[in-house]
Write a protein that holds these residues in place. Structure first.
Motif, short mmCIF file in Angstrom:
data_model
loop_
_atom_site.label_atom_id
_atom_site.label_comp_id
_atom_site.label_asym_id
_atom_site.label_seq_id
_atom_site.Cartn_x
_atom_site.Cartn_y
_atom_site.Cartn_z
N THR A 71 0.89 -1.15 -0.09
CA THR A 71 0.02 0.30 -0.05
C THR A 71 0.71 1.14 -0.01
OG1 THR A 71 -0.22 -0.27 2.46
CG2 THR A 71 -1.92 -1.39 1.19
N LEU A 72 1.88 1.21 0.83
CA LEU A 72 2.80 2.38 0.76
C LEU A 72 3.61 2.30 -0.78
CD1 LEU A 72 4.41 4.60 1.83
CD2 LEU A 72 6.22 2.78 2.62
N ALA A 73 3.87 1.40 -1.12
CA ALA A 73 4.62 1.24 -2.41
C ALA A 73 3.73 1.88 -3.51
CB ALA A 73 4.88 0.11 -2.91
N ALA A 74 2.56 1.64 -3.41
CA ALA A 74 1.40 2.15 -4.42
C ALA A 74 1.28 3.51 -4.56
CB ALA A 74 -0.22 1.62 -4.27
N VAL A 75 1.21 4.24 -3.21
CA VAL A 75 1.25 5.80 -3.01
C VAL A 75 2.42 6.29 -3.60
CG1 VAL A 75 1.03 7.74 -1.65
CG2 VAL A 75 -0.30 5.83 -1.25
N VAL A 76 3.69 5.77 -3.42
CA VAL A 76 5.02 6.46 -3.64
C VAL A 76 5.19 6.09 -5.33
CG1 VAL A 76 7.53 5.80 -3.53
CG2 VAL A 76 6.17 5.78 -1.68
N LEU A 77 4.75 5.06 -5.73
CA LEU A 77 4.77 4.74 -7.33
C LEU A 77 4.10 5.62 -7.85
CD1 LEU A 77 6.03 3.05 -9.50
CD2 LEU A 77 4.06 1.60 -9.22
N MET A 78 2.90 6.00 -7.83
CA MET A 78 1.88 6.98 -8.16
C MET A 78 2.64 8.42 -8.47
SD MET A 78 -0.26 5.05 -9.71
CE MET A 78 -1.58 6.27 -10.28
N ALA A 79 3.29 8.88 -7.13
CA ALA A 79 3.96 9.95 -7.05
C ALA A 79 4.96 10.13 -7.90
CB ALA A 79 4.25 10.58 -5.55
N TYR A 80 5.69 9.10 -7.94
CA TYR A 80 6.78 9.09 -8.77
C TYR A 80 6.58 9.10 -10.33
CZ TYR A 80 10.93 7.20 -11.24
OH TYR A 80 12.19 7.19 -12.16
N VAL A 81 5.48 8.53 -10.94
CA VAL A 81 5.12 8.48 -12.13
C VAL A 81 4.36 9.93 -12.46
CG1 VAL A 81 3.42 7.59 -13.81
CG2 VAL A 81 4.48 6.00 -12.32
N ALA A 82 3.79 10.57 -11.51
CA ALA A 82 3.05 11.82 -11.79
C ALA A 82 4.40 12.90 -12.14
CB ALA A 82 2.27 12.62 -10.64
N ARG A 83 5.46 12.55 -11.20
CA ARG A 83 6.55 13.43 -11.54
C ARG A 83 7.23 13.49 -12.80
NH1 ARG A 83 12.09 13.36 -11.65
NH2 ARG A 83 11.75 10.97 -11.96
N SER A 110 -5.59 23.02 -9.96
CA SER A 110 -3.95 22.78 -9.49
C SER A 110 -3.22 23.73 -10.27
CB SER A 110 -3.45 21.71 -9.66
OG SER A 110 -2.22 21.45 -9.42
N VAL A 111 -2.16 24.37 -9.68
CA VAL A 111 -1.45 25.53 -10.52
C VAL A 111 -0.23 25.03 -11.37
CG1 VAL A 111 -1.58 27.24 -8.42
CG2 VAL A 111 0.29 25.84 -8.17
N ASP A 112 0.15 23.65 -11.19
CA ASP A 112 0.86 23.07 -12.26
C ASP A 112 0.48 21.80 -12.65
OD1 ASP A 112 1.29 21.64 -9.83
OD2 ASP A 112 3.35 22.58 -9.17
N ILE A 113 1.29 21.41 -13.66
CA ILE A 113 1.09 19.98 -14.06
C ILE A 113 1.29 18.94 -13.08
CG2 ILE A 113 1.83 18.38 -16.04
CD1 ILE A 113 0.15 20.66 -16.99
N PHE A 114 2.27 18.89 -12.39
CA PHE A 114 2.58 18.09 -11.59
C PHE A 114 1.58 17.73 -10.32
CE2 PHE A 114 4.75 17.10 -7.34
CZ PHE A 114 4.81 15.55 -7.40
N GLY A 115 0.87 19.03 -9.90
CA GLY A 115 -0.12 18.93 -9.00
C GLY A 115 -1.35 18.10 -9.42
N LYS A 116 -1.57 18.50 -10.54
CA LYS A 116 -2.95 18.04 -11.47
C LYS A 116 -2.65 16.24 -11.37
CE LYS A 116 -3.74 21.90 -14.37
NZ LYS A 116 -5.07 22.28 -14.05
N LEU A 117 -1.41 15.85 -12.01
CA LEU A 117 -1.05 14.56 -12.01
C LEU A 117 -1.06 13.81 -10.66
CD1 LEU A 117 1.53 14.65 -15.02
CD2 LEU A 117 -0.90 13.82 -15.20
N LEU A 118 -0.37 14.42 -9.62
CA LEU A 118 -0.23 14.01 -8.49
C LEU A 118 -1.49 13.74 -7.78
CD1 LEU A 118 1.69 13.12 -6.04
CD2 LEU A 118 1.48 15.61 -5.22
N VAL A 119 -2.39 14.69 -7.95
CA VAL A 119 -4.08 14.48 -7.37
C VAL A 119 -4.78 13.24 -7.94
CG1 VAL A 119 -6.31 15.48 -7.17
CG2 VAL A 119 -4.30 16.96 -6.73
N ILE A 120 -4.56 13.07 -9.35
CA ILE A 120 -5.27 11.85 -9.95
C ILE A 120 -4.35 10.70 -9.65
CG2 ILE A 120 -5.78 10.89 -12.27
CD1 ILE A 120 -7.48 13.42 -11.43
N GLY A 121 -3.19 10.68 -9.52
CA GLY A 121 -2.44 9.73 -9.31
C GLY A 121 -2.80 8.83 -8.11
N VAL A 122 -2.62 9.85 -6.85
CA VAL A 122 -2.77 9.34 -5.51
C VAL A 122 -4.43 9.14 -4.92
CG1 VAL A 122 -0.36 10.02 -4.79
CG2 VAL A 122 -2.42 11.57 -4.31
N GLY A 123 -5.20 9.88 -5.62
CA GLY A 123 -6.45 10.16 -5.21
C GLY A 123 -7.54 9.19 -5.77
N LEU A 124 -7.44 9.13 -7.03
CA LEU A 124 -8.20 8.08 -8.13
C LEU A 124 -8.37 6.77 -7.54
CD1 LEU A 124 -10.23 7.88 -10.47
CD2 LEU A 124 -8.37 7.41 -11.70
#
Length: 400
Positions: free
Chosen positions: A121-133, A311-325
């Motif tokens: 479960t931790l790996a999932a959150v970290v991976l989605m943030a990494y992909v968004a970055r 969101s004010v930047d692309i990373f923020g947009k992708l980060l929200v979708i990546g960890v929230g969805l």
């Protein structure tokens, strides 16, 4: 208390929905814990309520702390955490013991604390943030497939392969969410098709390997196959005992339910406080309670879309979708399993089911979303201050 509430930033609706889900969870968890109290022979259901309360308190503290971190820090943190979660997954996979009768290759025991933690479960959150970055870095750039293999797909497939032997459902959900994220991030469709094909080939190879050497991954593939067969087959068998009990609970609930604490199937349904808690909720609260809970998750989804859009930047947009969805997706899968629209997966209901790891990682993900939302609020506040500084009459009117 007023000072604490004023210090809370981010989307207030997400805070409210999270709090409502957490508060609502106490009733079904306390009711369903009677089964656990019976199984483990202590007969004290209050202990499980206190444990669930402690998990939620720690979870919301994590949410509060994370939402105070500027979201651009998660770019660097995701890079640092990738090797950490790989090591944790390797250590977890190397364990050959069992915890409370379950396969220990999903959990790791924290030394000196005695707490078990599901590393996937931790790996999932970290991976989605990494992909968004990574996607935010290549946004509006022309990249070849070869360029993305090492920085993007090597960490993705490495983590998925380490999770796969013990938890196919988590692997499938995580892979699906990565595919959704890269699609939304503008990754070329022809490259996505190649990755989908590669994923299918790796899964096929793993199944063939597990069948050829059953001692390496005992019973894992057979469990997956039996769950799918039980879902497709309408015959009553011992293997689909859980889903049959869940259907009985849902049928008994009717429109308004049997009432809080009056579930009967909690005494017969395995995992009644975690994987199948939605069936217990419908039995006690009926169709009305089930729909209300579903609407809360849909409201959370809508707020995620709004936060991502603003969101004010692309990373923020992708980060929200990546960890929230994945939170909403996991909730819908859990509900679909309970009503037999999906094979049994073992996925919990976020912020409702008992279990520390699920609650903590859900709160971690929501905290990241709130961090993105808080940045937007900070910018708006700065703009309002500038407008007041440029308009002295407005400042004077407020003073008067």
């Amino acid at each position: 208390m007023t000072k604490l509430l004023a210090d809370i930033k981010g989307d207030k609706m997400i805070w409210a929905v999270s709090a409502l889900l957490a508060l609502f969870s106490f009733l079904p968890v306390y009711s369903a814990s009677s089964n656990l109290a019976y199984l483990y022979g202590d007969g004290n259901t209050f202990i499980y309520l206190i444990k669930h309360f402690a998990h939620l308190v720690l979870g919301f503290l994590i949410m509060y702390g994370i939402h105070k971190i500027p979201h651009h820090y998660f770019k660097g943190l995701s890079i640092i955490m990738i090797p950490v979660v790989v090591i944790l997954l390797l250590v977890t996979m190397a364990q050959n013991t069992t915890i409370e009768g379950a396969n220990a290759s999903r959990w790791i025991r924290v030394p000196f604390v005695g707490v078990t933690f599901q590393t996937s479960t931790l790996a999932a959150v970290v991976l989605m943030a990494y992909v968004a970055r990574y996607l935010s870095r290549i946004k509006d750039k022309v990249v070849s497939f070869k360029e993305t293999l090492l920085p993007l797909w090597l960490p993705v497939f490495l983590i998925l392969i380490l999770i796969l032997p013990a938890n196919f459902s988590t692997t499938a959900i995580l892979f699906s969410m990565v595919m959704v994220l890269v699609f939304l991030g503008g990754y070329p469709l022809k490259y996505i098709a190649i990755i989908l094909g590669a994923g299918f080939l790796i899964l096929t190879f793993f199944v063939l390997f597990a069948k050829a050497f059953p001692g390496v991954f005992p019973n894992r593939v057979d469990t997956w196959v039996s769950r799918v067969e039980n879902f497709v087959d309408d015959k009553d068998t011992q293997e689909d005992y859980q889903i049959e009990r869940a259907k009985i609970a849902i049928a008994r609930g009717g429109i308004i339910g049997a009432g809080p604490g009056k579930s009967v199937q909690r005494n017969f349904l395995p995992q009644s406080s975690s994987d199948f808690i939605y069936a217990i909720i419908i039995e006690e609260w009926g169709f009305v309670g089930g729909i209300f809970l579903m609407l809360l998750y849909i409201m959370l989804l809508l707020r995620l879309v709004i936060v991502a859009h603003k969101s004010v930047d692309i990373f923020g947009k992708l980060l929200v979708i990546g960890v929230g969805l994945p939170i909403v997706f996991q909730a819908l899968i859990n509900m679909a399993v309970a009503v037999e629209l999906f094979p049994v997966t073992g996925q919990t209901l976020p912020l409702i089911s008992s279990g520390g790891t699920s609650i903590w990682m859900t709160c971690l993900a929501i905290g990241i979303v709130l961090s993105v939302s808080a940045k937007r609020e900070a910018i708006l506040e700065e703009e309002q201050i500038k407008e007041k500084e440029e308009n002295p009459l407005e400042v004077l009117s407020e003073v008067l």
